[in-house]
Design a protein around this motif. Structure first.
Motif, PDB file in Angstrom:
ATOM      1  N   SER A 161       0.886  -1.241  -0.102  1.00  0.00           N
ATOM      2  CA  SER A 161       0.030   0.194  -0.007  1.00  0.00           C
ATOM      3  C   SER A 161       0.944   1.265  -0.035  1.00  0.00           C
ATOM      4  CB  SER A 161      -1.040   0.076   1.200  1.00  0.00           C
ATOM      5  OG  SER A 161      -1.970  -1.066   1.084  1.00  0.00           O
ATOM      6  N   LYS A 162       1.683   1.242   0.815  1.00  0.00           N
ATOM      7  CA  LYS A 162       2.574   2.411   0.862  1.00  0.00           C
ATOM      8  C   LYS A 162       3.844   2.733  -0.017  1.00  0.00           C
ATOM      9  CE  LYS A 162       2.216   2.988   5.767  1.00  0.00           C
ATOM     10  NZ  LYS A 162       1.290   1.898   6.247  1.00  0.00           N
ATOM     11  N   SER A 163       3.528   1.731  -1.106  1.00  0.00           N
ATOM     12  CA  SER A 163       4.603   1.854  -2.276  1.00  0.00           C
ATOM     13  C   SER A 163       3.622   2.848  -3.300  1.00  0.00           C
ATOM     14  CB  SER A 163       4.858   0.808  -2.827  1.00  0.00           C
ATOM     15  OG  SER A 163       3.909  -0.070  -3.488  1.00  0.00           O
ATOM     16  N   ASN A 164       4.383   3.224  -4.546  1.00  0.00           N
ATOM     17  CA  ASN A 164       3.810   3.826  -5.595  1.00  0.00           C
ATOM     18  C   ASN A 164       3.493   3.105  -6.622  1.00  0.00           C
ATOM     19  OD1 ASN A 164       3.579   6.600  -4.156  1.00  0.00           O
ATOM     20  ND2 ASN A 164       5.834   6.616  -4.534  1.00  0.00           N
ATOM     21  N   ILE A 165       3.698   1.925  -6.788  1.00  0.00           N
ATOM     22  CA  ILE A 165       3.401   1.119  -7.875  1.00  0.00           C
ATOM     23  C   ILE A 165       2.032   0.948  -8.297  1.00  0.00           C
ATOM     24  CG2 ILE A 165       5.663  -0.364  -7.376  1.00  0.00           C
ATOM     25  CD1 ILE A 165       4.005  -2.609  -6.267  1.00  0.00           C
ATOM     26  N   ASN A 166       1.891   0.456  -9.497  1.00  0.00           N
ATOM     27  CA  ASN A 166       0.370   0.654  -9.951  1.00  0.00           C
ATOM     28  C   ASN A 166      -0.130  -0.909  -9.640  1.00  0.00           C
ATOM     29  OD1 ASN A 166       0.354   3.341 -10.896  1.00  0.00           O
ATOM     30  ND2 ASN A 166       1.390   2.430 -12.656  1.00  0.00           N
ATOM     31  N   ILE A 167      -1.401  -1.143  -9.404  1.00  0.00           N
ATOM     32  CA  ILE A 167      -1.870  -2.323  -9.200  1.00  0.00           C
ATOM     33  C   ILE A 167      -3.106  -2.697 -10.109  1.00  0.00           C
ATOM     34  CG2 ILE A 167      -2.976  -3.686  -7.212  1.00  0.00           C
ATOM     35  CD1 ILE A 167      -1.603  -1.704  -5.513  1.00  0.00           C
ATOM     36  N   ILE A 168      -3.138  -3.868 -10.373  1.00  0.00           N
ATOM     37  CA  ILE A 168      -4.710  -4.403 -11.096  1.00  0.00           C
ATOM     38  C   ILE A 168      -5.118  -5.449 -10.175  1.00  0.00           C
ATOM     39  CG2 ILE A 168      -5.527  -5.739 -12.933  1.00  0.00           C
ATOM     40  CD1 ILE A 168      -3.556  -4.788 -14.876  1.00  0.00           C
ATOM     41  N   ILE A 169      -6.420  -5.263  -9.794  1.00  0.00           N
ATOM     42  CA  ILE A 169      -7.251  -6.124  -9.091  1.00  0.00           C
ATOM     43  C   ILE A 169      -8.390  -6.815  -9.962  1.00  0.00           C
ATOM     44  CG2 ILE A 169      -8.542  -6.623  -7.145  1.00  0.00           C
ATOM     45  CD1 ILE A 169      -7.633  -3.934  -5.980  1.00  0.00           C
ATOM     46  N   THR A 170      -8.033  -8.372 -10.054  1.00  0.00           N
ATOM     47  CA  THR A 170      -9.176  -9.187 -10.621  1.00  0.00           C
ATOM     48  C   THR A 170      -9.989  -9.755  -9.593  1.00  0.00           C
ATOM     49  OG1 THR A 170      -7.568 -11.012 -11.065  1.00  0.00           O
ATOM     50  CG2 THR A 170      -7.381  -9.354 -12.331  1.00  0.00           C
ATOM     51  N   GLY A 171     -11.046 -10.371 -10.419  1.00  0.00           N
ATOM     52  CA  GLY A 171     -12.095 -11.044  -9.540  1.00  0.00           C
ATOM     53  C   GLY A 171     -13.234 -10.919 -10.144  1.00  0.00           C
ATOM     54  N   GLU A 172     -14.137 -11.966 -10.183  1.00  0.00           N
ATOM     55  CA  GLU A 172     -15.432 -11.997 -10.445  1.00  0.00           C
ATOM     56  C   GLU A 172     -16.370 -10.599  -9.761  1.00  0.00           C
ATOM     57  OE1 GLU A 172     -17.717 -15.600  -9.578  1.00  0.00           O
ATOM     58  OE2 GLU A 172     -15.903 -16.601 -10.325  1.00  0.00           O
ATOM     59  N   SER A 173     -17.258 -10.072 -10.657  1.00  0.00           N
ATOM     60  CA  SER A 173     -18.286  -9.044 -10.091  1.00  0.00           C
ATOM     61  C   SER A 173     -18.663  -9.489  -8.599  1.00  0.00           C
ATOM     62  CB  SER A 173     -19.260  -9.047 -11.013  1.00  0.00           C
ATOM     63  OG  SER A 173     -20.005  -8.030 -10.753  1.00  0.00           O
ATOM     64  N   GLY A 174     -18.464  -8.543  -7.889  1.00  0.00           N
ATOM     65  CA  GLY A 174     -19.036  -8.600  -6.486  1.00  0.00           C
ATOM     66  C   GLY A 174     -18.000  -9.140  -5.292  1.00  0.00           C
ATOM     67  N   THR A 175     -16.791  -9.369  -5.744  1.00  0.00           N
ATOM     68  CA  THR A 175     -15.890  -9.821  -4.793  1.00  0.00           C
ATOM     69  C   THR A 175     -15.268  -8.829  -3.990  1.00  0.00           C
ATOM     70  OG1 THR A 175     -14.234  -9.861  -6.790  1.00  0.00           O
ATOM     71  CG2 THR A 175     -15.489 -12.078  -6.167  1.00  0.00           C
ATOM     72  N   GLY A 176     -15.353  -7.646  -4.369  1.00  0.00           N
ATOM     73  CA  GLY A 176     -14.798  -6.624  -3.304  1.00  0.00           C
ATOM     74  C   GLY A 176     -13.475  -5.761  -3.920  1.00  0.00           C
ATOM     75  N   LYS A 177     -13.741  -5.547  -5.313  1.00  0.00           N
ATOM     76  CA  LYS A 177     -12.449  -4.993  -5.672  1.00  0.00           C
ATOM     77  C   LYS A 177     -12.429  -3.378  -5.478  1.00  0.00           C
ATOM     78  CE  LYS A 177     -13.665  -6.591 -10.137  1.00  0.00           C
ATOM     79  NZ  LYS A 177     -14.695  -7.494  -9.886  1.00  0.00           N
ATOM     80  N   GLU A 178     -13.476  -2.761  -5.273  1.00  0.00           N
ATOM     81  CA  GLU A 178     -13.211  -1.512  -4.924  1.00  0.00           C
ATOM     82  C   GLU A 178     -12.709  -1.320  -3.383  1.00  0.00           C
ATOM     83  OE1 GLU A 178     -15.733   3.027  -5.164  1.00  0.00           O
ATOM     84  OE2 GLU A 178     -16.264   1.075  -6.337  1.00  0.00           O
ATOM     85  N   VAL A 277      -0.258  10.742  -9.204  1.00  0.00           N
ATOM     86  CA  VAL A 277      -1.482   9.740  -9.039  1.00  0.00           C
ATOM     87  C   VAL A 277      -0.870   8.525  -8.866  1.00  0.00           C
ATOM     88  CG1 VAL A 277      -3.477   9.129 -10.117  1.00  0.00           C
ATOM     89  CG2 VAL A 277      -2.845  11.222 -10.352  1.00  0.00           C
ATOM     90  N   ARG A 278      -1.583   7.729  -8.013  1.00  0.00           N
ATOM     91  CA  ARG A 278      -0.927   6.523  -7.882  1.00  0.00           C
ATOM     92  C   ARG A 278      -2.581   5.548  -8.518  1.00  0.00           C
ATOM     93  NH1 ARG A 278      -0.757   2.913  -3.257  1.00  0.00           N
ATOM     94  NH2 ARG A 278       0.316   0.804  -3.973  1.00  0.00           N
ATOM     95  N   VAL A 279      -2.348   4.689  -9.460  1.00  0.00           N
ATOM     96  CA  VAL A 279      -3.402   4.126 -10.112  1.00  0.00           C
ATOM     97  C   VAL A 279      -3.631   2.670  -9.899  1.00  0.00           C
ATOM     98  CG1 VAL A 279      -4.188   3.308 -12.336  1.00  0.00           C
ATOM     99  CG2 VAL A 279      -3.211   5.429 -12.336  1.00  0.00           C
ATOM    100  N   VAL A 280      -5.082   2.611  -9.336  1.00  0.00           N
ATOM    101  CA  VAL A 280      -5.154   0.936  -9.089  1.00  0.00           C
ATOM    102  C   VAL A 280      -6.578   0.748 -10.140  1.00  0.00           C
ATOM    103  CG1 VAL A 280      -6.394  -0.594  -7.246  1.00  0.00           C
ATOM    104  CG2 VAL A 280      -4.817   1.151  -6.716  1.00  0.00           C
ATOM    105  N   ALA A 281      -6.227  -0.546 -10.860  1.00  0.00           N
ATOM    106  CA  ALA A 281      -7.408  -0.764 -11.768  1.00  0.00           C
ATOM    107  C   ALA A 281      -7.787  -2.004 -11.421  1.00  0.00           C
ATOM    108  CB  ALA A 281      -6.515  -0.832 -13.382  1.00  0.00           C
ATOM    109  N   ALA A 282      -9.150  -2.222 -12.000  1.00  0.00           N
ATOM    110  CA  ALA A 282      -9.713  -3.556 -11.691  1.00  0.00           C
ATOM    111  C   ALA A 282     -10.546  -3.970 -12.714  1.00  0.00           C
ATOM    112  CB  ALA A 282     -10.646  -3.386 -10.593  1.00  0.00           C
ATOM    113  N   THR A 283     -10.910  -5.153 -12.615  1.00  0.00           N
ATOM    114  CA  THR A 283     -11.647  -5.952 -13.854  1.00  0.00           C
ATOM    115  C   THR A 283     -12.178  -7.251 -13.539  1.00  0.00           C
ATOM    116  OG1 THR A 283     -11.606  -6.329 -16.379  1.00  0.00           O
ATOM    117  CG2 THR A 283      -9.462  -6.733 -15.093  1.00  0.00           C
ATOM    118  N   ASN A 284     -13.208  -7.725 -14.147  1.00  0.00           N
ATOM    119  CA  ASN A 284     -13.597  -9.193 -14.118  1.00  0.00           C
ATOM    120  C   ASN A 284     -13.342  -9.860 -15.449  1.00  0.00           C
ATOM    121  OD1 ASN A 284     -15.570  -8.041 -15.788  1.00  0.00           O
ATOM    122  ND2 ASN A 284     -17.204  -8.364 -14.586  1.00  0.00           N
TER     123      ASN A 284
END
Length: 460
Positions: A161-178, A277-284
């Protein structure tokens, strides 16, 4: 049983919360002055008697029965009495000896809510204030789950969390990505805001102006003063690109450029602005497959994918479902000002063993529905009929399958059928050879073929 000495009792009489202590049999042992004031019951009446004699829906018996705490939940011990209560079991070593509760009276707040409801003023704000008493919804501490693989994901997210690296969060709809994206932002301690944007909800022609903003008069319908884009709003904070798989191809190189040099240019503008800006992306969606199909740029994928977080579906962490159910029940009981209902084992089993294709989002919606039904029916427990028909039918089918697995007659029937099918295959449909393999008379084989409706196996 001696719970407290006179000095501590005197201290408790001077605190602003109503304090009640019961023994393991729910007999009242401590009842401070604030409790007398809030509940209108004097100490001499309640001490030495079961707490349920005065408050049938008291939370302490539930705490002792379940041996678990309830923190900042709504409770209405009697009519026109509204409290936010924290109740915990008390132990001496490993032995349960009783329970303690601390009540904050919010009756006046509830009355004020009703008054504001009539005048249509301030109701939403007040409800949010009541709800805020019991939640800090977006930190890692509020993420529920004891599943080992899930806890490893939580710990990984905390560590990065405290780093500045970008992240992709994957998972089915409703799994809590946001939820994870927000928790990462909070843990990062970045000065700026968390700015979410749903890439699938914005038309392609508006995507650039939403992300980068625009100058006044940049296009027909534009605001005269222009508009600040999401990247600029997220300066020194986190930009959450939800449903990144729906990002138009035409926009992807522009996103890549910002990730590489941190510079944005508004639509219709000529001046570039530096953003942090630190970017966190998400997709199913399967971004790797989309890359092969030419629907997602490889360079953008690998720029975003410094860390890939894959959230498991709820069906893979069934042991967490009871905790999630209790969490949502407590939340919605505060929202709808309802006492916490009992959850019969039959209901809990049905909820735990459901497939939950919509994952945590679906579970939360169902629990909200249940709490509303419990309140409307003035029930003290969750009836199986309060569950949606799909869950009830799924539960019946599961019980039927479990019974069939253990039914000896069913097991014998299935084994006999499989043996006949195999024998007919080996003998290539020759019944005489099949009967010999099965060590039964040929006439018996005919009977069993008919019994199991295996005419398709018939040959010679």
């Amino acid at each position: 049983m001696l719970f407290l000495n006179s000095t501590i009792e005197m201290i408790l009489d001077n605190v602003n919360d109503a304090v009640c202590i019961v023994d393991k049999n729910c007999i009242t042992r401590i009842w401070n002055k604030r409790a007398e004031e809030i509940h209108g019951v004097t100490k001499d009446k309640v001490l030495g008697r079961p707490i349920t004699d005065f408050f049938p829906t008291a939370l302490l018996p539930k705490v002792i029965r379940e041996k678990r705490p309830y923190v900042d939940v709504y409770n209405s011990p009697k009519e026109d009495s509204h409290n936010i209560i924290t109740a915990r079991p008390l132990y001496s070593g490993n032995e349960l000896i009783g329970g303690i509760s601390c009540d904050r009276d919010i009756s006046e707040l509830i009355k004020l809510t009703a008054l504001l409801d009539k005048t249509k003023l301030g109701l939403k704000v007040l409800e949010e204030e009541i709800t805020a008493l019991s939640e800090n919804r977006f930190s890692f501490d509020r993420i529920v789950g004891h599943n080992i693989a899930f806890r490893e994901i939580v710990n990984l997210c905390k560590n990065i969390s405290k780093s500045n690296i970008n992240i992709i969060i994957t998972g089915e709809s409703g799994t809590g990505k946001e939820v994870f994206a927000r928790a990462i932002h909070i843990e990062s301690r970045r000065k700026g805001h968390f700015i979410p944007i749903n890439c699938s909800a914005i038309p392609e022609e508006l995507m650039e102006s939403e992300l980068f903003g625009y100058e006044g008069g940049a296009f027909t319908g534009a605001l005269r003063k222009g508009k600040v884009g999401k990247f600029e709003l997220a300066h020194e904070g986190t930009l959450f690109l939800d449903e990144i798989g729906d990002m138009p191809l035409s926009m992807q190189p522009k996103i890549l450029r910002v990730l590489e040099d941190g510079m944005i240019t508004k639509v219709g503008g000529t001046k570039s602005v530096k953003v942090d800006v630190r970017v966190v992306a998400a997709t199913n969606k399967d971004l790797k497959k989309m890359m092969k199909d030419g629907l997602f740029r490889k360079d953008l994928y690998y720029r975003l994918n410094s860390i890939l977080i894959k959230l498991p579906p709820l069906r893979e962490r069934k042991e967490d479902i009871p905790d999630l159910i209790n969490e949502f029940i407590e939340h919605f009981c505060i929202t709808y000002r309802s006492n916490i209902p009992e959850i019969p084992s039959q209901v809990m089993d049905a909820l735990v063993n459901y497939e939950w294709e919509g994952n945590i989002r679906e579970l939360k919606n169902i629990i909200e529905r249940i709490v509303i039904l419990v309140k409307n029916n003035k029930s003290e427990k969750i009836d199986i009929d309060f569950l949606p028909r799909s869950i009830i039918e799924s539960n019946k089918e599961r019980i039927k399958c479990e019974e069939e697995i253990l039914d000896l007659n069913h097991i014998i029937h299935r084994a006999e059928k499989e043996a006949i099918i195999n024998a007919m295959k080996i003998s290539k449909g020759n019944k005489a050879k099949a009967a010999k393999l099965l060590n039964i008379p040929r006439s018996t084989l005919y009977f069993k073929l008919d019994k199991h409706k295996l005419t398709c196996c018939a040959g010679k």
